[in-house]
Design a protein around this motif. Structure first.
Motif, PDB file in Angstrom:
ATOM      1  N   GLY A 218       0.830  -1.232   0.492  1.00 40.31           N
ATOM      2  CA  GLY A 218      -0.027  -0.136   0.039  1.00 40.31           C
ATOM      3  C   GLY A 218       0.441   1.290   0.199  1.00 40.31           C
ATOM      4  N   LEU A 219       2.491   1.162  -0.853  1.00 38.64           N
ATOM      5  CA  LEU A 219       2.710   2.031  -0.647  1.00 38.64           C
ATOM      6  C   LEU A 219       2.519   2.902  -1.667  1.00 38.64           C
ATOM      7  N   ARG A 220       2.382   4.514  -1.626  1.00 34.83           N
ATOM      8  CA  ARG A 220       3.073   5.697  -3.027  1.00 34.83           C
ATOM      9  C   ARG A 220       4.383   6.223  -2.941  1.00 34.83           C
ATOM     10  N   VAL A 221       4.492   5.818  -4.103  1.00 33.79           N
ATOM     11  CA  VAL A 221       6.236   6.319  -4.452  1.00 33.79           C
ATOM     12  C   VAL A 221       5.493   7.405  -5.100  1.00 33.79           C
ATOM     13  N   GLU A 222       6.470   8.687  -5.330  1.00 34.03           N
ATOM     14  CA  GLU A 222       6.286   9.708  -5.248  1.00 34.03           C
ATOM     15  C   GLU A 222       7.938  10.240  -5.829  1.00 34.03           C
ATOM     16  N   ALA A 223       8.089  10.539  -7.009  1.00 32.38           N
ATOM     17  CA  ALA A 223       8.876  11.887  -7.405  1.00 32.38           C
ATOM     18  C   ALA A 223       9.481  12.925  -6.460  1.00 32.38           C
TER      19      ALA A 223
END
Length: 223
Positions: A218-223
């Motif tokens: 459930g992780l969100r990876v954003e730059a």
């Protein structure tokens, strides 16, 4: 220094396969369901759509045999060798394979669910869909194969290795893996990422798996 209980090495499949020898060649074989055949060579035989449920082949060699739509449910293959086996539809659920090798296998859809594999080497095949749901794999080596979809849902795998294989979709929902080595193989998609517990992967595979691992957590990876 790692704790005494830590595991620092991977157990490879334990294989000591021998090719069947002193065989009797059988041309145009007539095989029956439930019978036991031993020490025979079948070359270029066509057994399509035959009912061979429950048959036992022991120390037999099958070369270029066609088994399209053949009913092999519950069959047993003991100390056998298969070369260039051909089956667009391979119906072999609940089968038992022991100390057996398969080379150059060409399967379209392979129904192998609830089967048992002990000391088996599958080498150099092209397989579209392999259904191993609920199967038990012990000391199994799969090498040099191109597999469209490999379904290991609910499978128990111990000392299993995929070497230099290309797999489109690997499904692992509910799988139980121990000493299952996936290094050197590639996967386009993995379903049931939690089922990877107990597998061994390399650094490059870990990077490719990162998006699937993040999604499963459930992780969100954003730059």
């Amino acid at each position: 220094m790692p704790p005494r209980s830590a595991r620092t090495s991977t157990e490879a499949p334990r294989l000591s396969l021998r090719a069947p020898s002193n065989l009797t060649r059988v041309d145009d074989p007539v095989l029956l369901d439930g019978e036991h055949r031993e020490g025979e060579l079948y070359a270029r035989a066509v057994l399509d759509a035959a009912d061979l449920a429950g048959i036992t082949l022991q120390e037999c060699l099958l070369q270029g045999v066609s088994l399209d739509g053949t009913e092999l449910r519950g069959a047993r293959f003991l100390e056998c060798s298969f070369e260039d086996l051909f089956a667009p539809v391979f119906r072999a659920s609940r089968t038992s394979w022991r100390e057996t090798s398969l080379r150059g296998t060409r399967w379209g859809s392979a129904e192998l669910y609830d089967s048992r594999f002990d000391a088996v080497h599958l080498d150099g095949g092209k397989l579209d869909f392999v259904n191993l749901r609920g199967a038990r794999l012990t000391d199994v080596l799969i090498s040099g194969c191109i597999i469209g979809e490999l379904d290991l849902t609910g499978c128990t795998a111990t000392r299993v290795a995929l070497q230099d294989c290309t797999v489109g979709t690997l499904t692992l929902d509910g799988a139980r893996l121990r000493d299952t080595d996936l290094r050197t193989s590639s996967f386009r998609t993995i379903n049931g990422i939690d089922g990877l517990r107990g597998a061994i992967i390399d650094d490059a595979q870990l990077l490719l798996l990162a998006p699937f691992l993040a999604e499963s957590m459930g992780l969100r990876v954003e730059a």
